[in-house]
Design a protein around this motif. Structure first.
Motif, PDB file in Angstrom:
ATOM      1  N   LEU A 179       0.857  -1.182   0.000  1.00  0.00           N
ATOM      2  CA  LEU A 179       0.000   0.000   0.000  1.00  0.00           C
ATOM      3  C   LEU A 179       0.892   1.231   0.000  1.00  0.00           C
ATOM      4  O   LEU A 179       1.477   1.593   1.023  1.00  0.00           O
ATOM      5  CB  LEU A 179      -0.917   0.000   1.228  1.00  0.00           C
ATOM      6  N   GLY A 180       1.057   1.825  -1.166  1.00  0.00           N
ATOM      7  CA  GLY A 180       1.851   3.040  -1.289  1.00  0.00           C
ATOM      8  C   GLY A 180       3.302   2.886  -0.911  1.00  0.00           C
ATOM      9  O   GLY A 180       3.959   3.853  -0.517  1.00  0.00           O
ATOM     10  N   GLY A 181       3.847   1.664  -0.990  1.00  0.00           N
ATOM     11  CA  GLY A 181       5.245   1.446  -0.632  1.00  0.00           C
ATOM     12  C   GLY A 181       5.467   1.224   0.847  1.00  0.00           C
ATOM     13  O   GLY A 181       6.597   1.335   1.334  1.00  0.00           O
ATOM     14  N   GLY A 182       4.391   0.893   1.598  1.00  0.00           N
ATOM     15  CA  GLY A 182       4.508   0.649   3.032  1.00  0.00           C
ATOM     16  C   GLY A 182       5.259  -0.632   3.350  1.00  0.00           C
ATOM     17  O   GLY A 182       5.618  -1.410   2.462  1.00  0.00           O
ATOM     18  N   LYS A 183       5.466  -0.876   4.653  1.00  0.00           N
ATOM     19  CA  LYS A 183       6.270  -2.021   5.074  1.00  0.00           C
ATOM     20  C   LYS A 183       5.531  -3.352   4.933  1.00  0.00           C
ATOM     21  O   LYS A 183       6.158  -4.410   4.830  1.00  0.00           O
ATOM     22  CB  LYS A 183       6.738  -1.838   6.515  1.00  0.00           C
ATOM     23  N   ASN A 184       4.201  -3.332   4.959  1.00  0.00           N
ATOM     24  CA  ASN A 184       3.436  -4.564   4.780  1.00  0.00           C
ATOM     25  C   ASN A 184       3.390  -4.916   3.297  1.00  0.00           C
ATOM     26  O   ASN A 184       3.036  -4.075   2.458  1.00  0.00           O
ATOM     27  CB  ASN A 184       2.019  -4.402   5.324  1.00  0.00           C
ATOM     28  N   ILE A 185       3.740  -6.153   2.975  1.00  0.00           N
ATOM     29  CA  ILE A 185       3.822  -6.562   1.571  1.00  0.00           C
ATOM     30  C   ILE A 185       3.132  -7.902   1.365  1.00  0.00           C
ATOM     31  O   ILE A 185       2.986  -8.701   2.292  1.00  0.00           O
ATOM     32  CB  ILE A 185       5.283  -6.672   1.101  1.00  0.00           C
ATOM     33  N   VAL A 186       2.713  -8.132   0.117  1.00  0.00           N
ATOM     34  CA  VAL A 186       2.149  -9.418  -0.290  1.00  0.00           C
ATOM     35  C   VAL A 186       3.005  -9.950  -1.428  1.00  0.00           C
ATOM     36  O   VAL A 186       3.205  -9.271  -2.440  1.00  0.00           O
ATOM     37  CB  VAL A 186       0.685  -9.271  -0.754  1.00  0.00           C
ATOM     38  N   LYS A 187       3.527 -11.156  -1.253  1.00  0.00           N
ATOM     39  CA  LYS A 187       4.337 -11.774  -2.298  1.00  0.00           C
ATOM     40  C   LYS A 187       3.439 -12.295  -3.419  1.00  0.00           C
ATOM     41  O   LYS A 187       2.267 -12.589  -3.209  1.00  0.00           O
ATOM     42  CB  LYS A 187       5.164 -12.921  -1.725  1.00  0.00           C
TER      43      LYS A 187
ATOM     44  N   HIS B 145      -9.443   1.716   5.429  1.00  0.00           N
ATOM     45  CA  HIS B 145      -9.570   2.869   4.530  1.00  0.00           C
ATOM     46  C   HIS B 145     -10.894   2.823   3.768  1.00  0.00           C
ATOM     47  O   HIS B 145     -10.916   2.780   2.536  1.00  0.00           O
ATOM     48  CB  HIS B 145      -8.396   2.888   3.550  1.00  0.00           C
ATOM     49  N   PRO B 146     -12.021   2.803   4.496  1.00  0.00           N
ATOM     50  CA  PRO B 146     -13.319   2.717   3.809  1.00  0.00           C
ATOM     51  C   PRO B 146     -13.579   3.928   2.920  1.00  0.00           C
ATOM     52  O   PRO B 146     -13.261   5.065   3.282  1.00  0.00           O
ATOM     53  CB  PRO B 146     -14.317   2.647   4.965  1.00  0.00           C
ATOM     54  N   ASP B 147     -14.120   3.636   1.749  1.00  0.00           N
ATOM     55  CA  ASP B 147     -14.521   4.676   0.795  1.00  0.00           C
ATOM     56  C   ASP B 147     -13.364   5.587   0.385  1.00  0.00           C
ATOM     57  O   ASP B 147     -13.566   6.763   0.075  1.00  0.00           O
ATOM     58  CB  ASP B 147     -15.670   5.523   1.378  1.00  0.00           C
ATOM     59  N   GLU B 148     -12.154   5.036   0.393  1.00  0.00           N
ATOM     60  CA  GLU B 148     -10.986   5.811  -0.042  1.00  0.00           C
ATOM     61  C   GLU B 148     -10.436   5.237  -1.346  1.00  0.00           C
ATOM     62  O   GLU B 148     -10.622   4.060  -1.664  1.00  0.00           O
ATOM     63  CB  GLU B 148      -9.878   5.780   1.017  1.00  0.00           C
ATOM     64  N   THR B 149      -9.754   6.085  -2.081  1.00  0.00           N
ATOM     65  CA  THR B 149      -9.019   5.649  -3.262  1.00  0.00           C
ATOM     66  C   THR B 149      -7.551   5.520  -2.873  1.00  0.00           C
ATOM     67  O   THR B 149      -6.940   6.483  -2.401  1.00  0.00           O
ATOM     68  CB  THR B 149      -9.175   6.649  -4.420  1.00  0.00           C
ATOM     69  N   LEU B 150      -7.007   4.319  -3.058  1.00  0.00           N
ATOM     70  CA  LEU B 150      -5.656   4.021  -2.579  1.00  0.00           C
ATOM     71  C   LEU B 150      -4.723   3.675  -3.734  1.00  0.00           C
ATOM     72  O   LEU B 150      -5.154   3.168  -4.772  1.00  0.00           O
ATOM     73  CB  LEU B 150      -5.691   2.845  -1.597  1.00  0.00           C
ATOM     74  N   CYS B 151      -3.452   3.929  -3.501  1.00  0.00           N
ATOM     75  CA  CYS B 151      -2.420   3.591  -4.486  1.00  0.00           C
ATOM     76  C   CYS B 151      -1.722   2.310  -4.051  1.00  0.00           C
ATOM     77  O   CYS B 151      -1.098   2.263  -2.984  1.00  0.00           O
ATOM     78  CB  CYS B 151      -1.406   4.726  -4.601  1.00  0.00           C
ATOM     79  N   LEU B 152      -1.846   1.257  -4.857  1.00  0.00           N
ATOM     80  CA  LEU B 152      -1.111   0.017  -4.610  1.00  0.00           C
ATOM     81  C   LEU B 152       0.159   0.039  -5.455  1.00  0.00           C
ATOM     82  O   LEU B 152       0.117   0.316  -6.656  1.00  0.00           O
ATOM     83  CB  LEU B 152      -1.961  -1.199  -4.965  1.00  0.00           C
ATOM     84  N   LYS B 153       1.275  -0.254  -4.800  1.00  0.00           N
ATOM     85  CA  LYS B 153       2.574  -0.186  -5.481  1.00  0.00           C
ATOM     86  C   LYS B 153       3.147  -1.587  -5.647  1.00  0.00           C
ATOM     87  O   LYS B 153       3.129  -2.401  -4.717  1.00  0.00           O
ATOM     88  CB  LYS B 153       3.543   0.687  -4.689  1.00  0.00           C
ATOM     89  N   LEU B 154       3.676  -1.851  -6.841  1.00  0.00           N
ATOM     90  CA  LEU B 154       4.320  -3.123  -7.147  1.00  0.00           C
ATOM     91  C   LEU B 154       5.815  -2.879  -7.333  1.00  0.00           C
ATOM     92  O   LEU B 154       6.219  -2.029  -8.130  1.00  0.00           O
ATOM     93  CB  LEU B 154       3.728  -3.729  -8.419  1.00  0.00           C
ATOM     94  N   THR B 155       6.640  -3.615  -6.583  1.00  0.00           N
ATOM     95  CA  THR B 155       8.096  -3.471  -6.684  1.00  0.00           C
ATOM     96  C   THR B 155       8.736  -4.829  -6.927  1.00  0.00           C
ATOM     97  O   THR B 155       8.169  -5.874  -6.588  1.00  0.00           O
ATOM     98  CB  THR B 155       8.687  -2.859  -5.403  1.00  0.00           C
ATOM     99  N   GLY B 156       9.920  -4.819  -7.502  1.00  0.00           N
ATOM    100  CA  GLY B 156      10.639  -6.064  -7.763  1.00  0.00           C
ATOM    101  C   GLY B 156      11.996  -5.777  -8.374  1.00  0.00           C
ATOM    102  O   GLY B 156      12.480  -4.640  -8.359  1.00  0.00           O
ATOM    103  N   SER B 157      12.614  -6.818  -8.931  1.00  0.00           N
ATOM    104  CA  SER B 157      13.949  -6.696  -9.518  1.00  0.00           C
ATOM    105  C   SER B 157      14.005  -7.438 -10.842  1.00  0.00           C
ATOM    106  O   SER B 157      13.175  -8.311 -11.121  1.00  0.00           O
ATOM    107  CB  SER B 157      15.015  -7.267  -8.581  1.00  0.00           C
ATOM    108  N   LEU B 158      14.995  -7.099 -11.631  1.00  0.00           N
ATOM    109  CA  LEU B 158      15.214  -7.797 -12.886  1.00  0.00           C
ATOM    110  C   LEU B 158      15.968  -9.097 -12.651  1.00  0.00           C
ATOM    111  O   LEU B 158      16.652  -9.269 -11.648  1.00  0.00           O
ATOM    112  CB  LEU B 158      16.015  -6.917 -13.855  1.00  0.00           C
ATOM    113  N   LYS B 159      15.861 -10.017 -13.578  1.00  0.00           N
ATOM    114  CA  LYS B 159      16.578 -11.281 -13.490  1.00  0.00           C
ATOM    115  C   LYS B 159      18.084 -11.054 -13.586  1.00  0.00           C
ATOM    116  O   LYS B 159      18.537 -10.104 -14.216  1.00  0.00           O
ATOM    117  CB  LYS B 159      16.151 -12.221 -14.620  1.00  0.00           C
ATOM    118  N   LYS B 160      18.847 -11.948 -12.967  1.00  0.00           N
ATOM    119  CA  LYS B 160      20.313 -11.998 -13.014  1.00  0.00           C
ATOM    120  C   LYS B 160      20.978 -10.814 -12.325  1.00  0.00           C
ATOM    121  O   LYS B 160      22.156 -10.861 -12.029  1.00  0.00           O
ATOM    122  CB  LYS B 160      20.822 -12.092 -14.460  1.00  0.00           C
TER     123      LYS B 160
END
Length: 323
Positions: A240-248, A282-297
């Motif tokens: 959620l917006g780059g927060g510490k809680n993450i989902v793999k 966050h009821p009735d809010e518009t939220l930004c979900l952020k996806l992060t990762g890395s390239l192979k190798k």
């Protein structure tokens, strides 16, 4: 009586003199090998940049002959002193292996075709740095005792492709038949995080009910300048917006997109996303979900980031995806 004591005293003095003479001849006045880890050509770089270490040298002292088996150059993290990269190479600069793979290049600046090599005799390998006793090597590289008056110096340039951010130093090791010689630490160098590569992301459904069940789909779009297959899907994390809680990312696959380029699709359980990211707060809010990762190798060297917005509903049901 006095003459007898005098003779004994003279004998003791002569014996001590002979012992000291033997040690002065046989024991080198300095370490048999002098090592330099070289100097990095930059002390601050961005992750993925190449650092060159100049003046990496192995010096075999005059009157020594050392059976060098191989050399190892190691990069250490300065905070925890853990090894992060290394390369093993022969005295002529031929690489044996490196880790991570293809992270080093070794160039020998010394003509090693006709190195002096002693195949017999009495040679030595005293390590002044550690105080180790003389090793009676009978063969090895160098001029050997009584055969040469000059030190034998071999010079290398090592190039290292940086990766993880942090502060590091290097050390040079020389493995011989009976002993490993170790250099001092090089000066420190720092690797900064490379700015992440932006990726195009679309999240469906765009509205989520706090009691929603089903799946959340994330599409990473390929373009004419970006191949989604360069991403390592195992590194992707949703937050959620780059927060510490993450989902793999539990599931992923590739599909040809409408733009004729290959897309990478990810599938998350909506219940898990709501619970882990605490979207119910966050009821009735518009939220930004952020996806992060890395390239192979180049994991942890080149990161990727993308985001999309979703709306959180508390009443009624969204047009959920229940595939």
């Amino acid at each position: 009586m006095s003459k007898s004591l005098l003779r004994k005293g003279i004998g003791i003095v002569v014996s001590l003199f002979l012992v000291l003479l033997v040690f002065s001849v046989l024991l080198p006045s300095a370490s048999a090998i002098a090592l330099s880890p070289g100097t990095p050509d930059s002390t601050l770089v961005i992750a993925g940049a190449i650092i060159s270490f100049d003046d990496v040298t192995l010096t075999i002292r005059a009157a020594e002959a050392i059976p060098v088996k191989y050399l190892t150059y190691v990069i250490y993290n300065s905070e925890n002193h853990h090894k992060v990269a290394s390369v093993c190479f022969l005295i002529d600069g031929t690489e044996i292996f490196d880790a991570p793979s293809e992270s080093f290049t070794v160039v020998s600046l010394t003509n090693t075709e006709n190195l002096p090599y002693q195949s017999g005799g009495h040679y030595y390998g005293y390590d002044e740095r550690t105080g180790k006793n003389v090793y009676r090597y009978r063969y090895g590289y160098g001029y050997g005792y009584g055969y040469g008056a000059n030190d034998l110096t071999l010079e290398y340039v090592l190039s290292y492709t940086t990766c993880k951010p942090g502060t590091y130093y290097a050390k040079l090791f020389v493995k011989t038949q009976k002993h490993t010689y170790i250099s001092d630490e090089s000066i420190l160098f720092t690797v900064d995080q490379r700015p992440p590569l932006s990726i195009y992301v679309d999240i469906k459904p765009g509205t989520i009910h706090t009691k929603e069940k089903g799946y959340l789909y994330v599409t990473i779009f390929g373009t004419n300048t970006f191949d989604v297959e360069t991403i390592n899907p195992k590194t992707l994390r949703l937050s959620l917006g780059g927060g510490k809680n993450i989902v793999k990312t539990p599931f992923w696959w590739y599909e040809n997109g409408a733009n004729q380029y290959l897309d990478l699709l990810l599938k998350f359980r909506i219940e898990q996303v709501i619970h882990v990211l605490k979207l119910f707060k966050h009821p009735d809010e518009t939220l930004c979900l952020k996806l992060t990762g890395s390239l192979k190798k180049t994991e942890d060297c080149y990161s990727v980031v993308g985001s999309d917005f979703i709306q959180i509903l508390t009443l009624g049901k969204s047009k959920g995806y229940h595939h």
